[in-house]
Write a protein that holds these residues in place. Sequence first.
Motif, PDB file in Angstrom:
ATOM      1  N   GLY A  36      -6.530  60.064 -15.441  1.00 14.38           N
ATOM      2  CA  GLY A  36      -6.273  61.381 -15.506  1.00 14.38           C
ATOM      3  C   GLY A  36      -7.095  62.265 -15.039  1.00 14.38           C
ATOM      4  O   GLY A  36      -6.832  63.392 -15.432  1.00 14.38           O
ATOM      5  N   LEU A  37      -8.160  61.995 -14.221  1.00 18.19           N
ATOM      6  CA  LEU A  37      -8.933  62.918 -13.966  1.00 18.19           C
ATOM      7  C   LEU A  37      -8.591  63.507 -12.468  1.00 18.19           C
ATOM      8  O   LEU A  37      -8.098  62.796 -11.723  1.00 18.19           O
ATOM      9  CB  LEU A  37     -10.402  62.386 -13.814  1.00 18.19           C
ATOM     10  N   SER A  38      -8.577  64.841 -12.335  1.00 17.02           N
ATOM     11  CA  SER A  38      -8.430  65.232 -10.984  1.00 17.02           C
ATOM     12  C   SER A  38      -9.563  65.663 -10.293  1.00 17.02           C
ATOM     13  O   SER A  38     -10.616  65.872 -10.894  1.00 17.02           O
ATOM     14  CB  SER A  38      -7.270  66.782 -11.220  1.00 17.02           C
ATOM     15  N   ILE A  39      -9.420  65.503  -8.990  1.00 15.27           N
ATOM     16  CA  ILE A  39     -10.570  65.814  -8.379  1.00 15.27           C
ATOM     17  C   ILE A  39     -10.211  67.016  -7.243  1.00 15.27           C
ATOM     18  O   ILE A  39      -9.248  66.738  -6.446  1.00 15.27           O
ATOM     19  CB  ILE A  39     -11.083  64.589  -7.313  1.00 15.27           C
ATOM     20  N   GLU A  40     -11.169  68.069  -7.378  1.00 12.88           N
ATOM     21  CA  GLU A  40     -10.904  69.132  -6.440  1.00 12.88           C
ATOM     22  C   GLU A  40     -11.968  69.466  -5.462  1.00 12.88           C
ATOM     23  O   GLU A  40     -12.976  69.190  -6.096  1.00 12.88           O
ATOM     24  CB  GLU A  40     -10.627  70.388  -7.280  1.00 12.88           C
TER      25      GLU A  40
ATOM     26  N   ASN B  24     -14.364  69.965   8.403  1.00  7.36           N
ATOM     27  CA  ASN B  24     -13.298  68.944   8.795  1.00  7.36           C
ATOM     28  C   ASN B  24     -12.864  68.201   7.575  1.00  7.36           C
ATOM     29  O   ASN B  24     -13.545  67.336   7.383  1.00  7.36           O
ATOM     30  CB  ASN B  24     -13.777  68.466   9.973  1.00  7.36           C
ATOM     31  N   MET B  25     -11.679  68.594   6.887  1.00  7.26           N
ATOM     32  CA  MET B  25     -11.358  67.652   5.789  1.00  7.26           C
ATOM     33  C   MET B  25     -10.970  66.129   6.341  1.00  7.26           C
ATOM     34  O   MET B  25     -11.058  65.173   5.747  1.00  7.26           O
ATOM     35  CB  MET B  25      -9.955  68.217   5.301  1.00  7.26           C
TER      36      MET B  25
ATOM     37  N   ALA C 279     -12.756  57.170  -6.487  1.00  8.56           N
ATOM     38  CA  ALA C 279     -11.768  58.525  -6.613  1.00  8.56           C
ATOM     39  C   ALA C 279     -10.593  58.021  -7.176  1.00  8.56           C
ATOM     40  O   ALA C 279      -9.903  58.738  -8.090  1.00  8.56           O
ATOM     41  CB  ALA C 279     -11.875  59.155  -5.490  1.00  8.56           C
ATOM     42  N   LYS C 280     -10.039  57.384  -6.502  1.00  9.28           N
ATOM     43  CA  LYS C 280      -8.615  56.717  -6.998  1.00  9.28           C
ATOM     44  C   LYS C 280      -8.723  56.413  -8.494  1.00  9.28           C
ATOM     45  O   LYS C 280      -7.729  56.349  -9.192  1.00  9.28           O
ATOM     46  CB  LYS C 280      -7.794  55.580  -6.244  1.00  9.28           C
ATOM     47  N   ASP C 281      -9.723  55.681  -8.995  1.00 11.07           N
ATOM     48  CA  ASP C 281      -9.720  54.807 -10.193  1.00 11.07           C
ATOM     49  C   ASP C 281      -9.921  56.109 -11.250  1.00 11.07           C
ATOM     50  O   ASP C 281      -9.227  56.152 -12.188  1.00 11.07           O
ATOM     51  CB  ASP C 281     -11.039  53.919 -10.188  1.00 11.07           C
ATOM     52  N   ALA C 282     -10.637  57.123 -10.732  1.00 12.51           N
ATOM     53  CA  ALA C 282     -11.021  58.423 -11.492  1.00 12.51           C
ATOM     54  C   ALA C 282      -9.466  59.187 -11.800  1.00 12.51           C
ATOM     55  O   ALA C 282      -9.215  59.665 -12.872  1.00 12.51           O
ATOM     56  CB  ALA C 282     -11.820  59.228 -11.123  1.00 12.51           C
ATOM     57  N   GLN C 283      -8.774  58.855 -10.886  1.00 14.16           N
ATOM     58  CA  GLN C 283      -7.167  59.801 -10.835  1.00 14.16           C
ATOM     59  C   GLN C 283      -6.400  58.937 -11.845  1.00 14.16           C
ATOM     60  O   GLN C 283      -5.751  59.611 -12.402  1.00 14.16           O
ATOM     61  CB  GLN C 283      -6.824  60.247  -9.472  1.00 14.16           C
ATOM     62  N   ASP C 284      -6.494  57.705 -11.668  1.00 13.78           N
ATOM     63  CA  ASP C 284      -5.776  56.834 -12.338  1.00 13.78           C
ATOM     64  C   ASP C 284      -5.945  56.866 -14.033  1.00 13.78           C
ATOM     65  O   ASP C 284      -5.041  56.694 -14.671  1.00 13.78           O
ATOM     66  CB  ASP C 284      -5.830  55.301 -12.210  1.00 13.78           C
TER      67      ASP C 284
ATOM     68  N   ASP D  97      -8.832  61.812   2.527  1.00 14.23           N
ATOM     69  CA  ASP D  97      -8.597  60.339   1.757  1.00 14.23           C
ATOM     70  C   ASP D  97      -9.068  60.317   0.468  1.00 14.23           C
ATOM     71  O   ASP D  97      -8.423  59.789  -0.490  1.00 14.23           O
ATOM     72  CB  ASP D  97      -9.293  59.415   2.864  1.00 14.23           C
ATOM     73  N   LEU D  98     -10.125  61.095   0.265  1.00 14.85           N
ATOM     74  CA  LEU D  98     -10.819  61.203  -1.235  1.00 14.85           C
ATOM     75  C   LEU D  98      -9.876  61.677  -2.267  1.00 14.85           C
ATOM     76  O   LEU D  98      -9.763  61.061  -3.365  1.00 14.85           O
ATOM     77  CB  LEU D  98     -12.281  61.660  -1.059  1.00 14.85           C
ATOM     78  N   ILE D  99      -9.440  62.816  -1.856  1.00 13.00           N
ATOM     79  CA  ILE D  99      -8.435  63.608  -2.736  1.00 13.00           C
ATOM     80  C   ILE D  99      -7.041  63.170  -2.589  1.00 13.00           C
ATOM     81  O   ILE D  99      -6.238  63.783  -3.326  1.00 13.00           O
ATOM     82  CB  ILE D  99      -8.733  65.075  -2.862  1.00 13.00           C
TER      83      ILE D  99
END
Length: 127
Positions: free
Chosen positions: A78-82, A94-95, A71-76, A101-103
């Motif tokens: 430029g992809l946002s995760i919702e 329960n987040m 997930a961090k690699d994807a965000q790096d 942690d994922l987002i």
Amino acid sequence: MSNIGSRYGITSGSRENTVYNALWVAQALLRKGSAKTVSKRILIFTNEDDPFGGITGAVKTDMIRTTIQRAKDAQDLGLSIELLPLSRSDEDFNMSLFYADLIGLEGDEIVQYVPSAGEKYIFFIEH
């Protein structure tokens, strides 16, 4: 098995990580093209707040670690995760178990995220 949604969760005792695989495929599909001209988002709809709940020990720790890193690699890139959590009628989502942690949510952001996700979901339906 060929239908989307035909599998539920992660099988206990298996090292197959469906959350990781989904992030990997989404990242591969979305990384092409210019990030300057397009907003690229991965939307996760789920009612399972603990996808690794049936796994224990080092296997669980490793699966969580590699999934969060994906997930961090994807965000790096430029992809946002919702996350759009779908609460069950008998319990709240329960987040804190995994998806915070994922987002990348911390503290008060966790508490505020679930209600706003529900509002976003209603917005998608109405418009």
